[in-house]
Write an enzyme that holds these catalytic residues in place. Structure first.
Site, short mmCIF file in Angstrom:
data_model
loop_
_atom_site.label_atom_id
_atom_site.label_comp_id
_atom_site.label_asym_id
_atom_site.label_seq_id
_atom_site.Cartn_x
_atom_site.Cartn_y
_atom_site.Cartn_z
CD GLU A 145 1.95 -10.45 4.89
OE1 GLU A 145 2.97 -9.78 5.09
OE2 GLU A 145 0.93 -9.99 4.35
CD GLU A 264 -4.65 -9.42 3.65
OE1 GLU A 264 -3.95 -8.77 2.85
OE2 GLU A 264 -4.26 -9.77 4.77
O1 9MR Z 1 -3.62 -2.13 2.93
C1 9MR Z 1 -2.71 -1.97 4.00
C2 9MR Z 1 -1.93 -0.69 3.87
O2 9MR Z 1 -2.79 0.43 3.92
C3 9MR Z 1 -0.92 -0.61 5.01
O3 9MR Z 1 -0.10 0.52 4.81
C4 9MR Z 1 -0.03 -1.87 5.04
C5 9MR Z 1 0.86 -1.88 6.29
O4 9MR Z 1 0.08 -1.95 7.45
O5 9MR Z 1 -0.84 -3.03 5.07
C6 9MR Z 1 -1.73 -3.15 3.99
O6 9MR Z 1 -2.46 -4.33 4.12
C7 9MR Z 1 -1.70 -5.53 4.02
C8 9MR Z 1 -2.23 -6.51 5.02
O7 9MR Z 1 -2.20 -5.94 6.30
C9 9MR Z 1 -1.46 -7.81 4.99
N1 9MR Z 1 -1.42 -8.35 3.66
C10 9MR Z 1 -1.00 -7.45 2.60
C11 9MR Z 1 -1.84 -6.19 2.64
C12 9MR Z 1 -1.50 -5.27 1.49
O8 9MR Z 1 -0.16 -4.86 1.55
#
Ligand code: 9MR
Length: 355
Positions: A145, A264
């Site tokens: 990102e 994802e």
């Molecule tokens: O699903 C993840 C959530 O449980 C966490 O709190 C968050 C922060 O670590 O990240 C979420 O996953 C993200 C992923 O790591 C990167 N792309 C977006 C995802 C959804 O927010």
């Protein structure tokens, strides 16, 4: 949006991993430690359907209850190691997420990291974490990102997001991370991962341009980036899907000699009708419409959903429904039964060409 007579029938009930493998595609999902270690039924389903496992939290610097980086000099691999054991026991590949990101950084990061030591901290992290799993990973999200959330509003020509890494190391931090990663594990596929490139909104168009620009600059420099990860957090209520533009984007990425992974995928149903049958049909339609475009590009080698069953999805916390009904964004329901979205994935794998 809802077409009650749309056909989601399938001819062959085989695990998604097998339907995908027939076309040389990898299918898998993310999961958290507890889900695959303590929920036996879920774990069995996961092993049946998937060929790759991505820890949702456990390989981030700090996420949920997990601290991969409890302090500047410590690494705690215990949770991720147990997940890797699970993966190996069930013949699943393991995928790492995420090494260089602006989120999920531990508290100490802000106090400790500065212009002087940022390069050392990044190098230490990538070398130690990738080194620990060297030779055992399918792929790593090396940088996650890096493009601005809203590239249109960005002041920068390169549309890079304001992150500590950019602030301390300048725009070359991305190239640097990939070079360190390539040395740390020469066998892993090195991925640049991002979201918001799926639709034809002004924002997503700008994001596609910015991501493509970044990838072009990296390739020109000889940065060892091997693939683009497209997160594909989709919206059941979006009206801006344009197959042609998405298809062209994938073609442009592939022309840079990059593989593409859908990393994802889920379909946010928080704005959809309450009725479950309608809702599931719309969600399934989004899965199939999207995947039929995406899988038409032979550079796409993997489809990974962000969770496998509605029993465990971050969307129930991040995007709950205002009517308080449980969200249904994933291929299996809370009872681990396949939904129409599962059929949609199966159909997309069956209908595509072998890679
Ligand atoms: O699903 C993840 C959530 O449980 C966490 O709190 C968050 C922060 O670590 O990240 C979420 O996953 C993200 C992923 O790591 C990167 N792309 C977006 C995802 C959804 O927010």
């Amino acid at each position: 949006m809802d077409n009650p007579s749309r056909d989601f029938s399938i001819t062959e009930w085989l695990p998604l991993r097998e339907l995908a493998a027939d076309k040389d595609i990898i299918f898998g999902a993310s999961a958290r430690y507890n889900q695959v270690i303590s929920d036996e039924q879920f774990a069995a389903l996961f092993a049946q359907e998937c060929s790759v496992l991505v820890p949702e939290w456990e390989l981030k610097w700090s996420a949920g209850d997990y601290q991969l980086r409890p302090s500047p000099n410590e690494f705690d691999f215990s949770a991720a190691d147990t997940m890797l054991d699970f993966a190996q026991t069930h013949n699943l590949q393991f995928r790492g997420h995420a090494l260089v990101w602006h989120e999920s950084l531990p508290q100490w990061f802000q106090q400790v990291v500065n212009h002087q030591n940022a390069e050392k901290v990044m190098k230490h992290h990538i070398e130690t974490v990738m080194g620990h799993y060297r030779g055992r990973m399918h792929s790593w999200d090396v940088v996650n990102e890096a493009i601005d959330y809203d590239p249109i509003a960005s002041q920068r020509a390169d549309r890079l997001r304001q992150t500590p890494w950019l602030q301390f190391l300048g725009p070359d931090y991305i190239d640097l991370a990939f070079r360190i990663a390539a040395r740390a594990d020469p066998d892993a596929l090195l991925v640049y991962n991002d979201f918001g490139v799926d639709y034809n909104t002004a924002m997503d168009k700008a994001k596609r341009r910015a991501v493509l620009g970044l990838l072009k600059r990296l390739k020109t420099k000889g940065t060892p980036v091997h693939a683009l990860g497209i997160q594909a957090h989709l919206h059941g209520d979006s009206l801006d899907f344009d197959p042609k533009s998405l298809r062209q984007f994938l073609k442009d990425v592939a022309a840079l000699d990059l593989k593409i992974l859908i990393t994802e995928m889920d379909v946010n149903d928080s704005q959809l009708p309450r009725d479950i049958q309608r809702r599931d049909r719309i969600v399934a339609g989004v899965y199939e419409d999207y995947l039929s475009v995406v899988l038409d590009e032979p550079a796409v080698i993997a489809v990974i959903t962000w969770g496998l069953s509605d029993r465990y999805t971050y969307l129930s916390e991040f995007h709950p429904r205002s009517d308080h009904q449980p969200v249904r964004p994933l291929p299996m329901d809370t009872n681990l039964q396949p939904k129409l979205a599962w059929n949609a994935l199966a159909r997309a794998f069956q209908q595509t060409r072998k890679r």
